[in-house]
Design an enzyme around this catalytic site. Sequence first.
Site, PDB file in Angstrom:
ATOM      1  N   ASP A 123      -7.477 -13.876 -14.273  1.00  0.00           N
ATOM      2  CA  ASP A 123      -6.570 -14.754 -14.388  1.00  0.00           C
ATOM      3  C   ASP A 123      -5.850 -14.680 -13.022  1.00  0.00           C
ATOM      4  O   ASP A 123      -5.527 -13.809 -12.529  1.00  0.00           O
ATOM      5  CB  ASP A 123      -5.646 -14.375 -15.464  1.00  0.00           C
ATOM      6  N   GLU A 133     -10.154 -16.906 -11.255  1.00  0.00           N
ATOM      7  CA  GLU A 133      -9.490 -18.247 -11.514  1.00  0.00           C
ATOM      8  C   GLU A 133      -8.535 -18.549 -10.208  1.00  0.00           C
ATOM      9  O   GLU A 133      -7.460 -17.619 -10.173  1.00  0.00           O
ATOM     10  CB  GLU A 133      -8.747 -18.247 -12.913  1.00  0.00           C
TER      11      GLU A 133
END
Length: 553
Positions: free
Chosen positions: A201, A243
């Site tokens: 993330d 990401e």
Amino acid sequence: MKDSWWEGAVIYQLIPRSFSDSNCDGIGDLEGLEQKLSYLSWLGIEAIWLTPIYPSPLKDVGYDITDFEGIHPELGDLDSFHKLIDSAHKKNIKVILDLVLNHTSYLHPWFQRARWAAKGSNERDFYVWTDDIETYKEAPVLFCNFENSNWEWDPVAEQYYFHRFLRHQPDLNYSNQFVQKEMLRVVDVWLERGVDGFRLDAVPFLFEAEGGRCEGLPETHEFLKKVRERVEIAGRDVLLLGEAIQPVIEASPYLVKDELHGAFNFELTAHLFGAIANGQANNLQVCIEKSQNLVPGSRWALPLRNHDELWLGDGHLVSNEVIEIIRTGLPQSNGHWLNWGINRRLAPLLNGDPRPNRLLHGLLYSLPGMPCIYYGDELGMGDWPGLRDRDPNRTPMAWTPAKNGGFSEAPDPLLVLPPITAPGYDYRVVNVEVQRQLPASLLNWHRRMLTCRRHLPALRHGEFELLKSSHPSVIAYIRYSSSMIVLVVANLSGAGASLKIDLSRWEGMRTREVMWGCDFPKATKEWFVHLPSYGFSWWLIGEVEGSNFAMRT
Ligand code: NOJ
């Protein structure tokens, strides 16, 4: 060299708490997910990506973690996790875990310890503090609907702490070696537990520095290389998928030999919607072309939608002109702007029209990379505008026409989020059970496409080349390997398109449409093709006479 499992793999993203509830408490769980693996294997996906499953106060659907090694009790425990991994592996499905490196929950013991610790102490130093909120002032506020600043005053610490996301998610301080050590240990723990990949993330934000957006700093890359080392030491084929909501040129540096294997191509996602919005192929072509300069072995992950808003940004990811094209060309985005993007699921954003929906997936399934399907999009599931934050896109999966769409037998007030009953998307109509029975359903179409893709290894591993298209709405490309050439031609507009494509390189060779399994005229310099609105096709070129490849399932 053996291919990695993830090269060209089809990834299915799901939110475990919204997927399937096995114990009737209204919340999806790992056991419920395990029971649905047969469906996923029937559909033809190869990996599941689970949004965070860790203990969390859920201020951000689990991206605010209080214990990186545990499982949220509502989802199950380590036993249910191991059972899930075993069952998935038996079905040849890989399991990718979301790992949030950048921040913790404000309730994480490290943060509580930091606030009470003396200023300047190692414990305080686990997070990023300041006395002057002008620090890092060029870093954009990402969740601008919820926060005005990246700094929050903490009355206990008597300092401001840094948070790139919600104030409930303080950023870890990666300049502190103990933080690095702890987070690498977390990676080891999950590697040992058998995961096949991490969706990392918010990777650009690990380090901060004055004088810029605080994204993708050299130190961040250094740390990600250490994560890669851990994965290499484990000696298994484990995917590191980052990401980074950045343009291709800024996301590519993560994809070097000793760093991440994959990264989401969010610029491409935005251009796919842009192309549908104005029916023009040019911006998309340029983006696809520049996305091809990757080091061998690296891959883009290709999502259409995910659990967040469709992120378009502040002019940094794509130009303001492209953002305007999307906003005006997709009228269902009106009134659904959140933070820096559009807070809608795929089907409603496309006004419920299955044609652009199929077209976009048809591109995803044929472009180089790892196609990502967001749970429910294979059905054309709707959303629930009006729910808080990004919850409109996170409602329960629709399995059957029964109560709560077969997601849970719990009474309504206990449900994690309300199942969709909006007109046109009601779970009594849009659900797995019904669509499986309808041969022409979107679900059966996805399954056929994925079956087809498996028969065409060139779509998975093959080389890519854009062909010249003489029509502004049409994109044409080939995927090829030593044994196969697949031609893809797609019309991005709502009006039909006729054009000639130069196939003189394959002059006289057989062309065979894959989905229909029928012959087209032999390849020529002026090969004529007509595509209906949002129409597209895949053709095999030069297939040996007598062979009979057709997509029959
Ligand atoms: C990106 C995730 O996709 C999003 O859902 C989350 O809110 C932020 N990172 C913060 O973790």
